[in-house]
Design an enzyme around this catalytic site. Structure first.
Site, PDB file in Angstrom:
ATOM      1  N   ASN A  99      63.292  56.672   2.210  1.00  0.00           N
ATOM      2  CA  ASN A  99      63.464  57.012   0.795  1.00  0.00           C
ATOM      3  C   ASN A  99      64.279  58.279   0.602  1.00  0.00           C
ATOM      4  O   ASN A  99      64.169  59.229   1.375  1.00  0.00           O
ATOM      5  CB  ASN A  99      62.096  57.158   0.126  1.00  0.00           C
ATOM      6  N   HIS A 116      67.684  58.467   5.464  1.00  0.00           N
ATOM      7  CA  HIS A 116      68.827  58.119   4.622  1.00  0.00           C
ATOM      8  C   HIS A 116      69.228  59.231   3.654  1.00  0.00           C
ATOM      9  O   HIS A 116      69.848  58.965   2.630  1.00  0.00           O
ATOM     10  CB  HIS A 116      68.545  56.811   3.862  1.00  0.00           C
ATOM     11  N   GLY A 185      55.915  49.390   2.377  1.00  0.00           N
ATOM     12  CA  GLY A 185      56.887  49.342   1.289  1.00  0.00           C
ATOM     13  C   GLY A 185      58.334  49.241   1.694  1.00  0.00           C
ATOM     14  O   GLY A 185      59.207  49.721   0.975  1.00  0.00           O
ATOM     15  N   THR A 186      58.587  48.611   2.839  1.00  0.00           N
ATOM     16  CA  THR A 186      59.995  48.387   3.213  1.00  0.00           C
ATOM     17  C   THR A 186      60.237  46.917   3.508  1.00  0.00           C
ATOM     18  O   THR A 186      59.382  46.250   4.088  1.00  0.00           O
ATOM     19  CB  THR A 186      60.423  49.248   4.427  1.00  0.00           C
ATOM     20  N   ASN A 211      52.514  45.598   2.501  1.00  0.00           N
ATOM     21  CA  ASN A 211      53.599  45.117   1.649  1.00  0.00           C
ATOM     22  C   ASN A 211      53.084  43.897   0.873  1.00  0.00           C
ATOM     23  O   ASN A 211      52.450  43.039   1.462  1.00  0.00           O
ATOM     24  CB  ASN A 211      54.809  44.714   2.522  1.00  0.00           C
ATOM     25  N   ALA A 229      51.095  49.587  -2.024  1.00  0.00           N
ATOM     26  CA  ALA A 229      50.869  50.734  -1.149  1.00  0.00           C
ATOM     27  C   ALA A 229      49.889  51.736  -1.771  1.00  0.00           C
ATOM     28  O   ALA A 229      49.048  52.293  -1.058  1.00  0.00           O
ATOM     29  CB  ALA A 229      52.194  51.416  -0.841  1.00  0.00           C
TER      30      ALA A 229
HETATM   31  C1  BJW Z   1      55.982  47.341  -2.260  1.00  0.00           C
HETATM   32  C2  BJW Z   1      55.560  47.635  -3.524  1.00  0.00           C
HETATM   33  C3  BJW Z   1      54.386  48.370  -3.605  1.00  0.00           C
HETATM   34  C4  BJW Z   1      57.357  46.548  -3.741  1.00  0.00           C
HETATM   35  N1  BJW Z   1      53.753  48.734  -2.500  1.00  0.00           N
HETATM   36  N2  BJW Z   1      55.336  47.708  -1.171  1.00  0.00           N
HETATM   37  C5  BJW Z   1      74.494  43.504  11.128  1.00  0.00           C
HETATM   38  C6  BJW Z   1      73.351  43.520  11.900  1.00  0.00           C
HETATM   39  C7  BJW Z   1      72.605  44.691  12.036  1.00  0.00           C
HETATM   40  C8  BJW Z   1      73.002  45.853  11.418  1.00  0.00           C
HETATM   41  C9  BJW Z   1      74.129  45.826  10.657  1.00  0.00           C
HETATM   42  C10 BJW Z   1      74.876  44.673  10.526  1.00  0.00           C
HETATM   43  N3  BJW Z   1      75.932  44.958   9.716  1.00  0.00           N
HETATM   44  C11 BJW Z   1      75.866  46.251   9.359  1.00  0.00           C
HETATM   45  C12 BJW Z   1      74.775  46.787   9.929  1.00  0.00           C
HETATM   46  C13 BJW Z   1      74.299  48.159   9.789  1.00  0.00           C
HETATM   47  C14 BJW Z   1      73.689  48.420   8.420  1.00  0.00           C
HETATM   48  C15 BJW Z   1      72.586  47.419   8.115  1.00  0.00           C
HETATM   49  O1  BJW Z   1      71.449  47.565   8.521  1.00  0.00           O
HETATM   50  N4  BJW Z   1      72.886  46.356   7.389  1.00  0.00           N
HETATM   51  C16 BJW Z   1      71.911  45.289   7.166  1.00  0.00           C
HETATM   52  C17 BJW Z   1      71.540  45.228   5.682  1.00  0.00           C
HETATM   53  C18 BJW Z   1      72.499  44.037   7.693  1.00  0.00           C
HETATM   54  N5  BJW Z   1      73.152  49.740   8.539  1.00  0.00           N
HETATM   55  C19 BJW Z   1      73.913  50.797   8.319  1.00  0.00           C
HETATM   56  O2  BJW Z   1      75.074  50.720   7.931  1.00  0.00           O
HETATM   57  C20 BJW Z   1      73.286  52.138   8.611  1.00  0.00           C
HETATM   58  N6  BJW Z   1      74.155  52.861   9.466  1.00  0.00           N
HETATM   59  C21 BJW Z   1      74.365  52.473  10.726  1.00  0.00           C
HETATM   60  O3  BJW Z   1      73.765  51.564  11.245  1.00  0.00           O
HETATM   61  O4  BJW Z   1      75.364  53.188  11.376  1.00  0.00           O
HETATM   62  C22 BJW Z   1      75.893  52.636  12.584  1.00  0.00           C
HETATM   63  C23 BJW Z   1      76.623  51.329  12.255  1.00  0.00           C
HETATM   64  C24 BJW Z   1      77.528  51.279  11.199  1.00  0.00           C
HETATM   65  C25 BJW Z   1      78.184  50.063  10.890  1.00  0.00           C
HETATM   66  C26 BJW Z   1      77.910  48.902  11.610  1.00  0.00           C
HETATM   67  C27 BJW Z   1      76.992  48.970  12.654  1.00  0.00           C
HETATM   68  C28 BJW Z   1      76.358  50.187  12.971  1.00  0.00           C
HETATM   69  C29 BJW Z   1      73.142  52.930   7.339  1.00  0.00           C
HETATM   70  C30 BJW Z   1      72.129  52.345   6.419  1.00  0.00           C
HETATM   71  C31 BJW Z   1      72.097  53.139   5.122  1.00  0.00           C
HETATM   72  C32 BJW Z   1      71.165  52.528   4.101  1.00  0.00           C
HETATM   73  N7  BJW Z   1      71.400  53.162   2.860  1.00  0.00           N
HETATM   74  C33 BJW Z   1      70.594  52.781   1.711  1.00  0.00           C
HETATM   75  C34 BJW Z   1      71.137  53.534   0.482  1.00  0.00           C
HETATM   76  C35 BJW Z   1      70.736  54.997   0.544  1.00  0.00           C
HETATM   77  C36 BJW Z   1      71.285  55.749  -0.619  1.00  0.00           C
HETATM   78  C37 BJW Z   1      70.707  55.299  -1.916  1.00  0.00           C
HETATM   79  O5  BJW Z   1      69.471  55.362  -2.115  1.00  0.00           O
HETATM   80  O6  BJW Z   1      71.474  54.864  -2.763  1.00  0.00           O
HETATM   81  O7  BJW Z   1      69.222  53.103   1.959  1.00  0.00           O
HETATM   82  S1  BJW Z   1      70.566  51.038   1.470  1.00  0.00           S
HETATM   83  C38 BJW Z   1      68.914  50.971   0.886  1.00  0.00           C
HETATM   84  O8  BJW Z   1      68.133  50.154   1.790  1.00  0.00           O
HETATM   85  C39 BJW Z   1      68.371  52.401   1.006  1.00  0.00           C
HETATM   86  C40 BJW Z   1      67.001  52.158   1.583  1.00  0.00           C
HETATM   87  O9  BJW Z   1      66.509  53.310   2.235  1.00  0.00           O
HETATM   88  C41 BJW Z   1      67.237  50.993   2.511  1.00  0.00           C
HETATM   89  C42 BJW Z   1      65.995  50.224   2.868  1.00  0.00           C
HETATM   90  O10 BJW Z   1      65.423  49.648   1.752  1.00  0.00           O
HETATM   91  P1  BJW Z   1      63.840  49.577   1.620  1.00  0.00           P
HETATM   92  O11 BJW Z   1      63.288  50.949   1.546  1.00  0.00           O
HETATM   93  O12 BJW Z   1      63.304  48.698   2.659  1.00  0.00           O
HETATM   94  O13 BJW Z   1      63.691  48.980   0.159  1.00  0.00           O
HETATM   95  P2  BJW Z   1      63.793  47.447  -0.318  1.00  0.00           P
HETATM   96  O14 BJW Z   1      64.050  47.467  -1.773  1.00  0.00           O
HETATM   97  O15 BJW Z   1      64.698  46.679   0.520  1.00  0.00           O
HETATM   98  O16 BJW Z   1      62.320  46.868  -0.069  1.00  0.00           O
HETATM   99  C43 BJW Z   1      61.224  47.292  -0.840  1.00  0.00           C
HETATM  100  C44 BJW Z   1      59.973  46.648  -0.263  1.00  0.00           C
HETATM  101  O17 BJW Z   1      58.849  47.176  -0.948  1.00  0.00           O
HETATM  102  C45 BJW Z   1      59.929  45.123  -0.454  1.00  0.00           C
HETATM  103  O18 BJW Z   1      59.574  44.525   0.788  1.00  0.00           O
HETATM  104  C46 BJW Z   1      58.796  44.911  -1.478  1.00  0.00           C
HETATM  105  O19 BJW Z   1      58.023  43.732  -1.238  1.00  0.00           O
HETATM  106  C47 BJW Z   1      57.954  46.129  -1.234  1.00  0.00           C
HETATM  107  N8  BJW Z   1      57.200  46.582  -2.383  1.00  0.00           N
HETATM  108  N9  BJW Z   1      56.472  47.076  -4.429  1.00  0.00           N
HETATM  109  C48 BJW Z   1      54.289  48.347  -1.283  1.00  0.00           C
HETATM  110  N10 BJW Z   1      53.874  48.690  -4.828  1.00  0.00           N
END
Ligand code: BJW
Ligand code: ZN
Length: 245
Positions: A99, A116, A185-186, A211, A229
């Site tokens: 987060n 992040h 929550g991810t 979750n 959560a």
């Molecule tokens: C509840 C609830 C309640 C609801 N209680 N729960 C192919 C394969 C593998 C990797 C890659 C690929 N192609 C590219 C990549 C790499 C890429 C990646 O992972 N992509 C995938 C999507 C495929 N990763 C990157 O680019 C990272 N860098 C990196 O790897 O560098 C080296 C590299 C570069 C390039 C290629 C390869 C390697 C960087 C990742 C940066 C992520 N940035 C963000 C934005 C941050 C800024 C902003 O806030 O604007 O980070 S994206 C966004 O997603 C944010 C979050 O931190 C992140 C994760 O999301 P999160 O927290 O899981 O939220 P949600 O909304 O997805 O889920 C919420 C959950 O809560 C749900 O499950 C609900 O059910 C639940 N929920 N209410 C509990 N009350």
């Protein structure tokens, strides 16, 4: 199920946690994915990547200024407090979060690793000067660096960018030594964060997932609690407290 998780937590030698946007959902901060996800209204590829920022910085900055406003005026919820209480009791060693809000810290968590980045942080695109903000920039005009007048950007990690190396290294170290991890929550789809619990598991450790919906991690989790959560973590912290004090 909560009783089993409480037992697992009490038996843990080194407990860590990984949190995501769902933990802040009960504070009124929308998640990224899922039915109430931010990115249903805003296409992520338009906003959370360096190319989008280069193409249309004003559009990207407007989105971030709006989110900063939301986050700065939000309050921690029961989940944030529960993690802070577990740390205070000496039970939780480190909280790794994806987060970009500061609600864990505002609830009292001390040992927090932000994978992040943070919406409180702003960085110069040219000279790298980084500073903290208490309010969002007013846009237009686009915010510029007081040292070199270049464009500023939010201090968060976008797709395709590397995570802060020191933070990532510490996070890897934590999951190498942990024998239990709470994942709350991810959606567990964004790498490398999503792989951290698997490192605990590979070494024979325990994954506890909290979750309301299924994730790719669910099938390998040792315990899954389908709930919010705030409610679940609140209950867990209470039970742990009762058992220990
Ligand atoms: C509840 C609830 C309640 C609801 N209680 N729960 C192919 C394969 C593998 C990797 C890659 C690929 N192609 C590219 C990549 C790499 C890429 C990646 O992972 N992509 C995938 C999507 C495929 N990763 C990157 O680019 C990272 N860098 C990196 O790897 O560098 C080296 C590299 C570069 C390039 C290629 C390869 C390697 C960087 C990742 C940066 C992520 N940035 C963000 C934005 C941050 C800024 C902003 O806030 O604007 O980070 S994206 C966004 O997603 C944010 C979050 O931190 C992140 C994760 O999301 P999160 O927290 O899981 O939220 P949600 O909304 O997805 O889920 C919420 C959950 O809560 C749900 O499950 C609900 O059910 C639940 N929920 N209410 C509990 N009350
Ligand atoms: Zn500068």
């Amino acid at each position: 199920m909560v009783e089993d998780v409480v037992d697992a937590i009490l038996n843990a030698r080194y407990l860590v946690a990984l949190t995501g946007a769902g933990v802040s959902a009960e504070s009124g901060i929308p998640t990224f994915r899922g039915k109430d996800g931010l990115w249903n209204k805003y296409r992520p590829e338009e906003l959370a990547n360096p190319e989008a920022f280069a193409r249309d910085p004003e559009k990207v900055w407007r989105w971030y200024a709006w989110r900063m406003e939301k986050v700065f005026s939000a309050e921690p919820n029961r989940a944030h407090y529960a993690f802070a209480e577990l740390e205070g009791m000496g039970v939780l060693k480190t909280l790794i979060t994806q987060n970009v809000d500061d609600l864990h810290e505002r609830a009292g968590s001390k040992n927090v690793l932000h994978l992040h980045g943070s919406l409180r942080s702003v960085r110069c695109t040219k000279c790298g000067y980084t500073f903290e903000v208490n309010e969002p920039p007013k846009i237009p005009p686009l915010p510029t660096c007081e040292r070199c007048s270049s464009l500023l950007r939010p201090g968060v990690v976008w797709f395709g960018e590397t995570l802060p190396p020191d933070i990532l290294e510490r996070a890897f170290h934590e999951v190498e030594v942990a024998d239990t991890i709470i994942v709350a929550g991810t959606s567990a789809v964004v790498q490398p964060a999503a792989s951290l619990p698997l490192i605990v598991k590979r070494r024979g450790g325990v994954i506890v997932e909290i979750n309301p919906t299924e994730t790719p991690l669910s099938e390998v989790a040792d315990f899954t609690i389908r709930g919010k959560a705030g409610e679940v973590m609140g209950q867990i912290a209470e039970e742990v407290k009762k058992a220990l004090f």
